[in-house]
Design a protein around this motif. Structure first.
Motif, PDB file in Angstrom:
ATOM      1  N   LYS A 190      -5.674  16.442  -0.966  1.00 37.18           N
ATOM      2  CA  LYS A 190      -5.443  15.067  -0.514  1.00 37.18           C
ATOM      3  C   LYS A 190      -4.026  14.930   0.018  1.00 37.18           C
ATOM      4  O   LYS A 190      -3.176  15.793  -0.193  1.00 37.18           O
ATOM      5  N   TRP A 191      -3.808  13.816   0.715  1.00 35.48           N
ATOM      6  CA  TRP A 191      -2.486  13.430   1.182  1.00 35.48           C
ATOM      7  C   TRP A 191      -2.035  12.219   0.392  1.00 35.48           C
ATOM      8  O   TRP A 191      -2.837  11.355   0.055  1.00 35.48           O
ATOM      9  N   GLU A 192      -0.740  12.161   0.110  1.00 33.48           N
ATOM     10  CA  GLU A 192      -0.134  10.993  -0.502  1.00 33.48           C
ATOM     11  C   GLU A 192       1.023  10.570   0.373  1.00 33.48           C
ATOM     12  O   GLU A 192       1.630  11.394   1.054  1.00 33.48           O
ATOM     13  N   VAL A 193       1.326   9.291   0.347  1.00 37.35           N
ATOM     14  CA  VAL A 193       2.424   8.768   1.154  1.00 37.35           C
ATOM     15  C   VAL A 193       3.398   8.016   0.254  1.00 37.35           C
ATOM     16  O   VAL A 193       2.986   7.382  -0.732  1.00 37.35           O
ATOM     17  N   ARG A 194       4.669   8.143   0.584  1.00 40.21           N
ATOM     18  CA  ARG A 194       5.762   7.420  -0.072  1.00 40.21           C
ATOM     19  C   ARG A 194       6.708   6.963   1.015  1.00 40.21           C
ATOM     20  O   ARG A 194       6.620   7.428   2.141  1.00 40.21           O
ATOM     21  N   LYS A 195       7.655   6.128   0.651  1.00 37.37           N
ATOM     22  CA  LYS A 195       8.592   5.684   1.683  1.00 37.37           C
ATOM     23  C   LYS A 195       9.432   6.852   2.206  1.00 37.37           C
ATOM     24  O   LYS A 195       9.876   6.834   3.346  1.00 37.37           O
ATOM     25  N   GLU A 196       9.643   7.912   1.387  1.00 40.87           N
ATOM     26  CA  GLU A 196      10.426   9.073   1.807  1.00 40.87           C
ATOM     27  C   GLU A 196       9.647  10.028   2.704  1.00 40.87           C
ATOM     28  O   GLU A 196      10.227  10.900   3.323  1.00 40.87           O
ATOM     29  N   GLY A 197       8.324   9.917   2.710  1.00 40.68           N
ATOM     30  CA  GLY A 197       7.524  10.813   3.531  1.00 40.68           C
ATOM     31  C   GLY A 197       6.141  11.054   2.962  1.00 40.68           C
ATOM     32  O   GLY A 197       5.576  10.207   2.268  1.00 40.68           O
ATOM     33  N   TYR A 198       5.613  12.256   3.221  1.00 39.80           N
ATOM     34  CA  TYR A 198       4.237  12.595   2.871  1.00 39.80           C
ATOM     35  C   TYR A 198       4.197  13.775   1.907  1.00 39.80           C
ATOM     36  O   TYR A 198       5.051  14.654   1.947  1.00 39.80           O
ATOM     37  N   ILE A 199       3.166  13.778   1.078  1.00 37.53           N
ATOM     38  CA  ILE A 199       2.959  14.850   0.114  1.00 37.53           C
ATOM     39  C   ILE A 199       1.563  15.405   0.333  1.00 37.53           C
ATOM     40  O   ILE A 199       0.571  14.657   0.287  1.00 37.53           O
ATOM     41  N   ALA A 200       1.485  16.707   0.571  1.00 37.85           N
ATOM     42  CA  ALA A 200       0.191  17.379   0.665  1.00 37.85           C
ATOM     43  C   ALA A 200      -0.097  17.977  -0.702  1.00 37.85           C
ATOM     44  O   ALA A 200       0.700  18.746  -1.230  1.00 37.85           O
TER      45      ALA A 200
END
Length: 153
Positions: free
Chosen positions: A46-56
């Motif tokens: 999955k992908w996750e999003v935060r204000k700092e960017g993206y996490i795979a």
């Protein structure tokens, strides 16, 4: 270097707090391309999003990992769980034993890889010291960052 590692460690520490799942359609192409070019055999979960960017969030060689990217697709770090202190490299294990925190409870260990090299982030707790009211008044948490070898690339 220490400030950079501390910043990345804090980025990872709060990952679960403010990250939210996002569909692949909402991940910029530059971020997707950077991930698939860096980890072609990986199985993306999955992908996750935060204000700092993206996490795979993905699996590679049977191990769950997290790759962190800025919104423009620049790789920041990759995080992998280390199951036990005995799985640490010998020099890192020795540094932990000599750190003054060897008798603390280890909640978890993460290997953090960046362009500058890799480090090990240990989440520690001073242990249970219950008072008369069964409150752990002296309990302390600590994050210990131990440097590994510098990057060779």
């Amino acid at each position: 270097m220490k400030k950079l590692m501390a910043a990345i460690a804090s980025f990872i520490l709060i990952q679960g707090i403010s990250a939210q799942s996002v569909s692949i359609e909402n991940v910029p192409r530059s971020v997707q391309s950077a991930f698939y070019n860096q980890f072609p055999p990986a199985s993306l979960k999955k992908w996750e999003v935060r204000k700092e960017g993206y996490i795979a969030v993905f699996k590679l060689d049977g191990r769950k990992q997290y790759a962190y990217y800025t919104a423009d697709g620049k790789w920041v770090a990759t995080e992998t769980r280390v199951r036990r202190t005995r799985h640490l490299p010998a020099d890192v294990h020795t540094a932990w034993l000599n750190s003054g925190y060897a008798d603390w409870y280890v909640h978890n260990i993460r290997k953090l890889e960046t362009a500058d090299g890799h480090s090990y982030v240990m989440h520690l707790n001073s242990g249970s010291t219950l008072d008369a009211n069964k409150v752990d008044a002296l309990n302390r948490d600590h994050v210990l960052v131990l440097a590994g070898q510098p990057a060779l690339f």
